[in-house]
Write a protein that holds these residues in place. Structure first.
Motif, mmCIF file in Angstrom:
data_model
loop_
_atom_site.group_PDB
_atom_site.id
_atom_site.type_symbol
_atom_site.label_atom_id
_atom_site.label_comp_id
_atom_site.label_asym_id
_atom_site.label_seq_id
_atom_site.Cartn_x
_atom_site.Cartn_y
_atom_site.Cartn_z
ATOM 1 N N MET A 253 50.820 24.892 31.574
ATOM 2 C CA MET A 253 50.420 24.872 32.980
ATOM 3 C C MET A 253 51.496 24.226 33.853
ATOM 4 O O MET A 253 51.782 24.700 34.964
ATOM 5 N N ALA A 254 52.117 23.148 33.361
ATOM 6 C CA ALA A 254 53.204 22.512 34.108
ATOM 7 C C ALA A 254 54.396 23.467 34.239
ATOM 8 O O ALA A 254 55.028 23.544 35.308
ATOM 9 N N SER A 255 54.696 24.208 33.164
ATOM 10 C CA SER A 255 55.784 25.183 33.214
ATOM 11 C C SER A 255 55.496 26.267 34.238
ATOM 12 O O SER A 255 56.392 26.713 34.969
ATOM 13 N N PHE A 256 54.218 26.676 34.297
ATOM 14 C CA PHE A 256 53.836 27.683 35.298
ATOM 15 C C PHE A 256 54.059 27.158 36.709
ATOM 16 O O PHE A 256 54.599 27.870 37.572
ATOM 17 N N VAL A 257 53.648 25.916 36.970
ATOM 18 C CA VAL A 257 53.790 25.346 38.315
ATOM 19 C C VAL A 257 55.259 25.272 38.721
ATOM 20 O O VAL A 257 55.636 25.637 39.850
ATOM 21 N N ILE A 258 56.114 24.799 37.807
ATOM 22 C CA ILE A 258 57.549 24.707 38.113
ATOM 23 C C ILE A 258 58.124 26.087 38.425
ATOM 24 O O ILE A 258 58.853 26.272 39.405
ATOM 25 N N ARG A 259 57.765 27.063 37.610
ATOM 26 C CA ARG A 259 58.273 28.431 37.826
ATOM 27 C C ARG A 259 57.705 29.040 39.102
ATOM 28 O O ARG A 259 58.405 29.767 39.815
ATOM 29 N N ALA A 260 56.422 28.737 39.394
ATOM 30 C CA ALA A 260 55.759 29.343 40.553
ATOM 31 C C ALA A 260 56.411 28.951 41.872
ATOM 32 O O ALA A 260 56.291 29.669 42.870
ATOM 33 N N THR A 261 57.093 27.810 41.898
ATOM 34 C CA THR A 261 57.776 27.387 43.125
ATOM 35 C C THR A 261 59.086 28.141 43.340
ATOM 36 O O THR A 261 59.688 28.027 44.407
ATOM 37 N N ARG A 262 59.502 28.921 42.342
ATOM 38 C CA ARG A 262 60.822 29.566 42.417
ATOM 39 C C ARG A 262 60.772 31.086 42.439
ATOM 40 O O ARG A 262 61.811 31.735 42.603
ATOM 41 N N VAL A 263 59.573 31.667 42.229
ATOM 42 C CA VAL A 263 59.475 33.133 42.213
ATOM 43 C C VAL A 263 58.725 33.607 43.437
ATOM 44 O O VAL A 263 57.998 32.840 44.080
ATOM 45 N N ALA A 264 58.897 34.887 43.756
ATOM 46 C CA ALA A 264 58.367 35.426 45.015
ATOM 47 C C ALA A 264 56.841 35.535 45.019
ATOM 48 O O ALA A 264 56.187 35.110 45.961
ATOM 49 N N ASN A 265 56.262 36.121 43.975
ATOM 50 C CA ASN A 265 54.819 36.385 43.958
ATOM 51 C C ASN A 265 54.182 35.831 42.681
ATOM 52 O O ASN A 265 53.838 36.588 41.769
ATOM 53 N N PRO A 266 54.019 34.507 42.580
ATOM 54 C CA PRO A 266 53.415 33.938 41.369
ATOM 55 C C PRO A 266 51.944 34.313 41.258
ATOM 56 O O PRO A 266 51.307 34.671 42.250
ATOM 57 N N LEU A 267 51.440 34.212 40.042
ATOM 58 C CA LEU A 267 50.044 34.563 39.782
ATOM 59 C C LEU A 267 49.099 33.741 40.652
ATOM 60 O O LEU A 267 48.120 34.260 41.183
#
Length: 507
Positions: A253-267
Motif C-alpha cells: 500500500m505504501a508503494s502504491f501511494v508513492i507511485r500514485a503521486t508520480r503517475v497520471a491516472n492512478p487507481l
C-alpha cells in the motif's frame, strides 16, 4: 448571462430531495442493505454452519474472511470502473454478482464451495456501496450531499441491528441456507428497479486501468485486513500469521501511494488528500470507525456471553441504538448542509461518549432499562457523526472526483473497521484471559466454559462483566480521541469546487 445551466436532477436553488433523487436513493439503499446486511447476518450462523459441515471454527471463519477479503480486493477498482464503464452499468454488474453468489452459497454442498461462493458475493458487495454512494452524490448535487448521505445511512444502521435478528430467526426457525436465499428476491427487485430508475451516465473510456497500481493496492489492502483479522485468533500482534501478511500489505500500500503521486491516472487519486477538508474528514472517520465499530463488536458479545441471551434476543436488545440513529440522522443530514459538519459532529461525539460511558460500569446484573438508555443515546450520537463526516469529505470535491473519492473513503472505512474489530477483540480476550488465568487466545473460550457451568456461573459472570467494562473504557478513550480531528472539520458549509468553477459570469 451566465456560463452555467441548472442540472436536470438538481436544479439551481432547489434544496429539497425531489422525486427523481428519492427514487435513485431508494434503489441505492436497497442494494446497500443487501451488501451490509449480509456481512452481519452470517456471523450469527457460524456455529450452525460449523455443525452442518463438521468443521473447525478456524475453517468456518473463512466464510466471513473470504467475503471480507473479496470486498477489500475489489473496492480499489471501483472508482476506475465507475469512470470507465459508467456507474449505472457497474452497479447493475455488482447486483448480478451478488445475486449469483447468494444463490450459489445457498446451494453449497461443502465448506469449500460455500467459501468460494462467498468470495463471488464479496466481489459484488464490494462495489455496491461505493458505486451507490457515487450515484447518489451525483444525483443530489453538492448542496444536498448531507441529506443524501443521511438516506444512505439507513443500511449502515440496518446491517448491524437487523443482521443478528434476521440471522438468528432464519437459523433457528428455517434453515441456514435462507441467510443467503433471502438476498435473491431483494436482488431481483434491486436489479429491475436499478435498470429502470437509475439515470444513464456517460463513461469516460480515455483512461486506462492502472494495472500495476491494482496489483499493489488490492492485494495490499486484502493482506493488511487479513493480518489484523487474525489478531484475536492468534492472541496478539506478535504472531507471524499476523505480522507477515500485515507488513507485506502495508509495504504494498505504501508503494502504491508513492507511485500514485508520480503517475497520471492512478487507481486511487491520492491527490484528493491535498484537499484539507477531505483529509481531516478521513482522519476523523478512521478514528471513529476504529472506536465505534470495535465497541459494536463487543456489545452483542456481552449480551450473549455474560447475560446468556440468544442470538435473536441479543439482536433485539441492540434495537434502541438504531431507533436513536433514525431520529437524528435525517435532521443531521439537513443541518450539515446548512451549518457545516463541525457543529453537527461534535455534539454527536458527546452523545456517543455519554452512551458508551454507561457500559464502562456494566456488571453481571446491570438493569436492561439502563443499558437500553445507553444504547439509545449512543444511537442519537451515531446519527450525527458517521454520515456527516462522509458529507464533509465530499462537499468540496468536483463531480469528476466523486467516484474516486467514494473509493478512497470505502478503503479507509474497511481498513479502520477491521483494525477496530481486531483491537477491541484482543483487548477483550486479554482481559478475559487475565480474569480466568489462561493464555490470551483462550480468554473467550475459558469464559464461555465457566459461564456454562452452573456451579461456577455466578463467579464467572462477575469476572467476565469486569473484563467487558474495562473493554468499554478503552472504547470510550478511543472515541474521545476523535474530538481532536473533529475540531478541524468545516465550521460552515464549504463552497463546492463545481460551484466555484461554474460561478455566474456577468457580461
Amino acid at each position: 448571462m451566465t456560463t452555467a445551466e441548472p442540472d436536470k436532477l438538481h436544479p439551481a436553488g432547489s434544496d429539497r430531495l425531489d422525486a427523481a433523487v428519492l427514487k435513485v436513493a431508494g434503489v441505492v439503499v436497497l442494494g446497500a442493505v443487501m451488501a451490509i446486511l449480509d456481512t452481519t447476518v452470517v456471523n450469527v450462523a457460524l456455529q450452525a454452519l460449523s455443525l452442518q459441515f463438521s468443521t473447525s471454527f478456524d475453517t468456518i471463519q473463512w466464510v466471513v474472511t473470504g467475503y471480507m477479503l473479496a470486498l477489500a480486493t475489489v473496492i480499489p477498482v471501483t472508482g476506475w470502473a465507475s469512470d470507465r464503464f459508467g456507474t449505472k452499468r457497474l452497479y447493475l454488474l455488482s447486483i448480478v454478482l451478488f445475486l449469483v453468489g447468494s444463490m450459489l452459497a445457498g446451494m453449497a454442498w461443502n465448506i469449500e464451495s460455500l467459501i468460494a461462493f462467498r468470495v463471488v458475493q464479496g466481489l459484488g458487495g464490494g462495489m455496491l456501496v461505493p458505486a451507490g454512494m457515487t450515484i447518489m452524490t451525483k444525483a443530489a448535487g453538492p448542496h444536498r450531499v448531507g441529506r443524501v448521505m443521511a438516506v444512505l445511512g439507513v443500511p449502515m444502521l440496518l446491517g448491524p441491528i437487523g443482521g443478528p435478528i434476521l440471522g438468528g430467526y432464519l437459523v433457528d426457525a428455517v434453515s441456514w441456507r435462507w441467510i443467503f436465499y433471502i438476498n435473491v428476491p431483494l436482488g431481483l427487485v434491486a436489479l429491475l428497479t436499478a435498470w429502470r430508475v437509475l439515470p444513464k451516465d456517460e463513461p469516460r473510456p480515455t483512461e486506462r486501468l492502472d494495472l500495476l497500481g491494482m496489483l499493489m493496492l488490492s492485494p495490499g489492502l486484502a493482506l493488511l485486513i487479513f493480518g489484523v483479522s487474525r489478531i484475536p485468533q492468534e492472541g496478539g500482534f506478535g504472531s507471524v500469521r499476523v505480522l507477515l501478511p500485515a507488513l507485506v500489505g502495508l509495504v504494498l500500500m505504501a508503494s502504491f501511494v508513492i507511485r500514485a503521486t508520480r503517475v497520471a491516472n492512478p487507481l486511487v487519486d491520492v491527490k484528493l488528500f491535498a484537499d484539507r477538508t477531505f483529509t481531516i474528514a478521513m482522519i476523523t472517520m478512521s478514528l471513529f470507525m476504529v472506536a465505534f465499530l470495535g465497541a459494536m463488536l463487543v456489545l452483542p458479545t456481552y449480551f450473549l456471553l455474560v447475560r446468556g441471551e440468544s442470538a435473536l434476543h441479543a439482536g433485539l436488545l441492540l434495537a434502541p441504538q438504531g431507533l436513536g440513529a433514525m431520529l437524528t440522522m435525517p435532521v443531521a443530514g439537513r443541518l450539515v448542509d446548512r451549518i457545516g459538519a463541525r457543529k453537527v459532529v461534535l455534539p454527536g461525539l458527546v452523545l456517543i461518549v455519554a452512551g458508551v460511558a454507561v457500559f464502562t460500569g456494566v456488571g453481571a446484573n446491570t438493569s436492561y432499562p439502563l443499558l437500553m438508555a445507553g444504547l439509545f443515546v449512543m444511537g442519537l450520537g451515531m446519527g450525527c457523526t458517521m454520515m456527516p463526516i462522509n458529507t464533509a469529505a465530499l462537499q468540496t470535491l468536483t463531480q469528476r472526483s466523486v467516484a474516486r473519492a467514494s473509493t478512497a473513503m470505502n478503503i479507509v472505512q474497511q481498513t479502520a473497521g477491521a483494525i477496530g474489530s481486531a483491537v477491541m477483540s484482543i483487548i477483550l480476550a486479554s482481559l478475559l484471559a487475565g480474569k480466568f488465568g489462561v493464555p490470551t487466545s483462550q480468554g473467550q473460550v475459558a469464559a464461555t466454559v465457566a459461564l456454562g457451568n452452573p456451579q461456577s456461573h455466578d463467579a464467572a459472570a462477575t469476572l467476565a462483566s469486569g473484563a467487558f467494562a474495562s473493554t468499554f473504557l478503552w472504547a470510550l478513550v478511543l472515541m474521545a480521541v476523535c474530538f481532536v480531528p473533529a475540531l478541524f472539520l468545516p465550521k460552515r458549509p464549504p463552497v463546492h469546487a463545481d460551484a466555484r468553477e461554474a460561478a455566474p459570469v456577468h457580461v
